[in-house]
Design a protein around this motif. Structure first.
Motif, short mmCIF file in Angstrom:
data_model
loop_
_atom_site.label_atom_id
_atom_site.label_comp_id
_atom_site.label_asym_id
_atom_site.label_seq_id
_atom_site.Cartn_x
_atom_site.Cartn_y
_atom_site.Cartn_z
N SER A 1 37.20 48.24 28.15
CA SER A 1 38.34 47.93 28.92
C SER A 1 38.02 47.76 30.25
O SER A 1 38.66 46.81 30.93
CB SER A 1 39.37 48.88 28.43
OG SER A 1 39.46 49.03 27.10
N GLU A 2 37.58 48.88 30.82
CA GLU A 2 37.17 48.68 32.27
C GLU A 2 36.51 47.24 32.73
O GLU A 2 36.88 46.87 33.55
CB GLU A 2 36.51 49.71 32.80
CG GLU A 2 36.35 50.16 34.20
CD GLU A 2 35.43 51.13 34.72
OE1 GLU A 2 34.52 51.93 33.93
OE2 GLU A 2 34.98 51.44 35.87
N ALA A 3 35.42 47.28 31.95
CA ALA A 3 34.85 45.88 32.25
C ALA A 3 35.65 44.71 32.20
O ALA A 3 35.57 43.88 33.19
CB ALA A 3 33.47 45.66 31.36
N ALA A 4 36.48 44.64 31.28
CA ALA A 4 37.03 43.43 30.88
C ALA A 4 38.10 43.25 32.00
O ALA A 4 38.30 42.04 32.58
CB ALA A 4 37.85 43.62 29.51
N ASN A 5 39.01 44.36 32.21
CA ASN A 5 39.85 44.25 33.47
C ASN A 5 39.26 43.99 34.76
O ASN A 5 39.91 42.86 35.51
CB ASN A 5 40.74 45.64 33.48
CG ASN A 5 41.58 45.88 32.39
OD1 ASN A 5 41.90 44.93 31.73
ND2 ASN A 5 41.85 47.40 32.10
N ASN A 6 38.19 44.50 34.93
CA ASN A 6 37.52 44.11 36.29
C ASN A 6 36.99 42.88 36.65
O ASN A 6 37.46 41.81 37.46
CB ASN A 6 36.42 45.15 36.67
CG ASN A 6 36.70 46.29 37.02
OD1 ASN A 6 37.66 46.82 37.33
ND2 ASN A 6 35.69 47.34 36.76
N CYS A 7 36.61 42.29 35.45
CA CYS A 7 36.13 40.85 35.29
C CYS A 7 37.42 39.95 35.16
O CYS A 7 37.16 38.80 35.74
CB CYS A 7 35.23 40.49 34.20
SG CYS A 7 33.72 41.38 34.08
N ILE A 8 38.40 40.22 34.84
CA ILE A 8 39.44 39.38 34.81
C ILE A 8 40.08 39.16 35.98
O ILE A 8 40.48 38.22 36.52
CB ILE A 8 40.61 39.87 33.51
CG1 ILE A 8 40.09 39.76 32.26
CG2 ILE A 8 41.98 39.23 33.85
CD1 ILE A 8 40.92 40.33 31.29
N GLU A 9 40.36 40.32 36.74
CA GLU A 9 40.76 40.34 38.00
C GLU A 9 39.84 39.55 39.05
O GLU A 9 40.37 38.62 39.67
CB GLU A 9 40.88 41.90 38.37
CG GLU A 9 41.77 42.05 39.83
CD GLU A 9 41.77 43.43 40.16
OE1 GLU A 9 41.83 43.84 41.35
OE2 GLU A 9 41.93 44.26 39.31
N PHE A 10 38.67 39.69 38.76
CA PHE A 10 37.87 38.97 39.54
C PHE A 10 37.66 37.41 39.33
O PHE A 10 37.88 36.67 40.23
CB PHE A 10 36.29 39.45 39.42
CG PHE A 10 35.23 38.75 40.03
CD1 PHE A 10 35.08 38.84 41.34
CD2 PHE A 10 34.31 37.82 39.28
CE1 PHE A 10 34.02 37.99 42.09
CE2 PHE A 10 33.56 37.35 39.82
CZ PHE A 10 33.28 36.96 41.17
N CYS A 11 37.84 37.26 38.15
CA CYS A 11 37.73 35.64 37.78
C CYS A 11 39.20 34.90 37.92
O CYS A 11 39.29 33.94 38.34
CB CYS A 11 37.23 35.65 36.39
SG CYS A 11 35.48 35.81 36.16
N MET A 12 40.21 35.59 37.93
CA MET A 12 41.41 35.19 37.98
C MET A 12 41.64 34.82 39.59
O MET A 12 42.27 33.73 39.98
CB MET A 12 42.65 36.00 37.76
CG MET A 12 42.64 35.93 35.94
SD MET A 12 42.46 34.53 35.12
CE MET A 12 44.19 33.64 35.43
N ALA A 13 40.92 35.72 40.32
CA ALA A 13 40.97 35.56 42.03
C ALA A 13 40.10 34.30 42.27
O ALA A 13 40.34 33.66 43.02
CB ALA A 13 40.61 36.82 42.60
N GLN A 14 39.04 33.89 41.58
CA GLN A 14 38.03 32.92 41.68
C GLN A 14 38.69 31.69 41.38
O GLN A 14 38.47 30.73 42.13
CB GLN A 14 36.97 33.29 40.82
CG GLN A 14 35.92 34.55 41.12
CD GLN A 14 35.02 33.92 42.44
OE1 GLN A 14 34.45 32.98 42.43
NE2 GLN A 14 35.05 34.53 43.42
#
Ligand SMILES: Nc1nc2c(ncn2[C@@H]2O[C@H](COP(=O)(O)OP(=O)(O)OP(=O)(O)O)[C@@H](O)[C@H]2O)c(=O)[nH]1
Length: 809
Positions: free
Chosen positions: A400-413
């Motif tokens: 979950s931590e990985a998913a949330n971090n990656c989602i946040e990063f990629c949406m910002a991208q």
């Protein structure tokens, strides 16, 4: 028409009233009129025929209008309307030379053309020169009176006309100073204005509302040419910067932008020809509409054919373009700015509306490219997310931590990349694409989560299978009263351990409680199913298990040593014990007992039905109801039944049949053994032998030779007895013993003789001690072989078949 160096002219409307469209277009291109915007002025000249209009214009503006040859007399030279550009006057000034108004050639009937041309001149001109002879001033029958009347009359047909400058040019001025002439002229003009019928709205409107009246007087060109030229030169100065405030063409309200002049003049002439009223403001809007539309279409076509745009459009189909939005923005800006620049002088409302239309059309054109670019951003971000997420999981980050971090990063991208694609003018919403991306990412996360959880579940199921299968099989094989309690304990322990491990493993998956509970339940069910499956499997081979059990107990003693049927064993009791154990196994295997409160009386039922009833039937022949004549067990649900009562009965019958042989074999072996051990003659025979043979016996004892022979014979018999293991051979019965001894006797004798011969040849071997140890060794070997051979009743026949003299060497 010939042209002077700096002038270009065209026959705008011919004598028949036909507008020269091609001529005006060419003229506009030649004089680059479209580039002038509003910075241009238009001058017309009216006046009686042959009043020197062309002469004046040519001298005043450097034009090249045809003049009448003075020596040929007065006749009409100018037909229709001519147009030329004034040379050397800034801003661009155009001049129209109109056909004379009172020409003899056309006569009264042609006045219609005079009116039409006068109206046209008033509608399009900033300045109208009224050419008149000096001597006509104050005269009732002056040549220009009908002209002025016409001008004022047509003026009324123009809706909201702009203020036109009427410059009266008095030709062939006399010695009377202009200061004296001008009031008289203005009085004449006023009189004409007053006499013109006016619509109600303009009944009281003064002349000055419509016209800015100016007067200038020129000397005769023919008689005082010098003065004429000088005065014309002065007059020319007034045409420089005529459009400036206060200039001759100061009123710029109704000016049509230069690029619309051609269309505008054509339309005005058309309306005049159709004898319709001319609504200049409406006309202006109409011209603006047409022209703005034309400009917009030109810009759209130019954009669509733009090389940079075409390349951009093509490239974006196959992949992302860095700075796509910026590039497109600047390209669009170029064409929209060009439109603005060209349409700037047209009616603002029209211009804006057309600009908006152009922008919409352009955006419509570029939208597919924008969508492609946005699509690349979306798919690129999704790929990036997958990659980043995989790496994060590989690094061991919690799911979950990985998913949330990656989602946040990629949406910002994505947001950043969107900003690079966005077209400012369009203000298109990227929200839907963002939502789709979010959905795709969520779906990917869900699929990875499902795969990971499935992997986890499989691994825990595998572990459960491993930890349950073997022990359950062993416990079922043991088949005693503790079998099912032990299985339950094992199942509970292993399930709890698996659930604990699984719960901890899935805790990082951000799973809702319901799903987690379902998975745990499923794992528990799986564990149970493993036990049930194993029990079913074992139940499927219960007959083999029962027979194994029987054989194990029947053929082995309490120390698990192979049983030797010496005759002292209680075969009946042993058989009963072995069968009881097998029956116990059957009762254990019959049903699944995984719940603590599972109770049944299967064991008792089986014992009563299969053991006790058979004994009773055999002994007392009592007829009773068969409790096994059923396909279900009492108190046991059918889902837990592995072997039905009927099947139990059938299995028991088969079991008994297949084990009966072993029992009968054991009984036979025991009988044979008993017989072989009983080899001495009966006691009465021994007594009779002693009494009857007493004398012979005493004779033998009294003779030492006989005694020695008897002793030697005894030793020989004893040696053979030991060598042949006679007692061992007869242990399994008399007949097998005789057969075995017969096969061993001759080789043993031969062997003994051979050894004696060798010892006779080699005195070193005549060591009594060594020989004794050898005999002892052979005896031990024989005993071991004999013991092994008799270890199993059932293997006796085989032993006999495979035994050979060489085994004892
Ligand atoms: N008396 C006099 N005659 C002039 C003057 N200027 C020109 N003329 C003469 O008038 C005659 C007509 O000249 P144009 O310039 O052709 O006159 P116009 O008004 O253009 O003639 P149309 O175009 O036929 O109406 C020519 O013979 C000129 O020489 C002038 O100032 N005074």
């Amino acid at each position: 028409m010939a042209s002077r160096d700096s002038s270009y002219s065209t026959h705008l409307i011919d004598g028949d009233g036909i507008f020269n469209v091609a001529g005006i277009e060419t003229f506009m291109k030649e004089v680059k009129l479209a580039e002038c915007g509003l910075s241009y002025a238009l001058v017309s000249i009216m006046g009686p025929q042959s009043s020197g209009k062309s002469t004046l214009l040519n001298n005043l503006f450097g034009t090249n209008f045809r003049e009448m040859d003075a020596f040929k007399g007065r006749s009409q030279t100018t037909k229709g309307i001519w147009m030329a550009r004034c040379a050397g006057i800034e801003p661009c000034t155009l001049v129209m030379d109109l056909e004379g108004t009172d020409g003899r050639e056309r006569g009264e009937d042609d006045t219609a053309f005079e009116k039409q041309s006068a109206l046209f001149a008033l509608a399009v001109s900033d300045i109208v020169l009224i050419n008149m002879w000096c001597h006509d001033i104050g005269r009732e029958q002056a040549a220009n009176k009908p002209l002025l009347k016409t001008v004022f009359q047509v003026m009324m047909r123009l809706f909201s006309p702009r203020k036109t400058t009427l410059l009266f040019v008095i030709r062939d001025k006399t010695r009377t100073p202009l200061e004296n002439l001008e009031p008289v002229l203005r009085e004449d003009i006023q009189k004409i204005w007053d006499s013109v019928p006016k619509p109600q709205a303009h009944m009281e409107t003064p002349l000055s509302e419509f016209f800015n009246v100016e007067v200038v007087a020129l000397s005769s060109y023919e008689e005082k040419e010098e003065q004429f030229r000088e005065q014309v030169a002065n007059l020319r100065q007034r045409f420089h910067h005529s459009i400036a405030p206060g200039g001759l063409a100061g009123d710029r309200r109704g000016v049509v932008p230069a690029s619309g002049f051609s269309f505008s003049s054509q339309q005005i002439w058309k309306v005049i020809k159709e004898n319709k009223d001319l609504d200049l403001p409406a006309h202006k809007v109409m011209v603006a509409t047409v022209r703005c539309e034309e400009i917009a279409n030109e810009k759209y076509a130019a954009f669509a054919a733009n090389e940079e745009w075409c390349k951009l459009e093509e490239t974006v189909q196959s992949g992302p373009i860095t700075g796509f939005g910026k590039k497109l923005n600047s390209l669009l800006d170029v064409y929209l700015s060009e439109y603005d620049a060209e349409a700037i002088y047209f009616d603002e409302g029209v211009r804006s509306a057309k600009q908006k239309q152009l922008q919409e059309k352009l955006l419509q054109l570029v939208q597919p490219a924008f969508q492609s670019a946005l699509g690349h951003v979306r798919s690129g971000t999704l790929d990036k997310f997958k990659e980043t997420f995989d790496k994060a999981l590989e690094r061991g980050e919690g799911f979950s931590e990985a998913a949330n971090n990656c989602i946040e990063f990629c949406m910002a991208q994505f947001d950043k990349a969107c900003a690079d694609v966005v077209i400012e003018q369009a203000n298109w919403d990227t929200y839907k694409v963002r939502e789709k991306l979010q959905r795709d990412i969520d779906a990917h996360v869900a699929s990875v989560r499902a795969a990971k959880i499935s992997e986890l579940t499989s691994s825990y199921e595998e572990k459960l299978k491993e930890s349950l299968s073997g022990p359950v099989e062993a416990l079922l094989d043991g088949a005693n009263s503790d079998t099912w309690p032990s299985i339950r304990n094992l199942l509970r322990r292993e399930t709890e351990s698996a659930v604990l491990g699984f719960s901890s493993a899935v805790s990082g998956f951000d799973m809702d409680e319901d799903t987690r509970q379902k998975m745990i339940l499923s794992l528990e069910d799986y564990a149970r199913s493993v036990v049930e499956g194993k029990a079913k499997e074992e139940a499927g081979r219960v007959l083999i298990r029962m027979k194994d059990k029987f054989t194990m107990l029947f053929s082995h003693d309490s120390d698990s040593m192979p049983r030797v049927w010496t005759g002292k064993e209680d075969i009946r009791a042993i058989t009963k014990t072995a069968r009881s154990a097998s029956l116990k196994l059957l009762s254990v295997m019959a049903v699944i007992r995984l719940n603590d409160n599972d109770t049944d009386n299967i064991e008792k039922t089986l014992a009563v039905a299969l053991v006790d009833s058979s004994n009773s039937a055999a002994n007392k022949s009592i007829t009773m109801v068969d409790p096994l004549a059923s396909s279900t067990w009492e108190q046991v649900p059918s889902s837990n039944t592995l072997i039905t009562p009927v099947q139990c009965k059938s299995l028991w019958r088969q079991f008994k049949t297949e084990t009966e042989y072993s029992v009968s074999q054991a009984i036979s072996a025991q009988e044979a053994n008993k017989r072989s051990n009983n080899w001495l003659p009966p006691p009465w025979a021994i007594v009779a032998l002693v009494i009857l043979g007493f004398n012979e016996f005493m004779t033998l004892l009294r003779n030492p030779l006989y005694l020695g022979l008897i002793f030697v014979g005894y030793l020989l018999v004893k040696a053979l007895w030991m060598q042949l293991d006679v007692s061992g051979e007869f242990r399994n019965g008399a007949l097998p013993g005789i057969i075995s001894l017969t096969s061993k006797f001759i080789p043993t004798i031969m062997n003994l003789m051979k050894k004696l011969a060798e010892e006779g040849q080699n005195p070193a071997n005549n060591n009594p001690q060594r020989n004794q140890s050898k005999i002892n060794h052979n005896a031990l070997t024989r005993n071991a072989v004999s013991s092994s051979a008799s270890s199993n009743v059932t293997s006796l026949d085989n032993e006999k078949e495979h035994s050979s003299p060489s085994k004892y060497e």
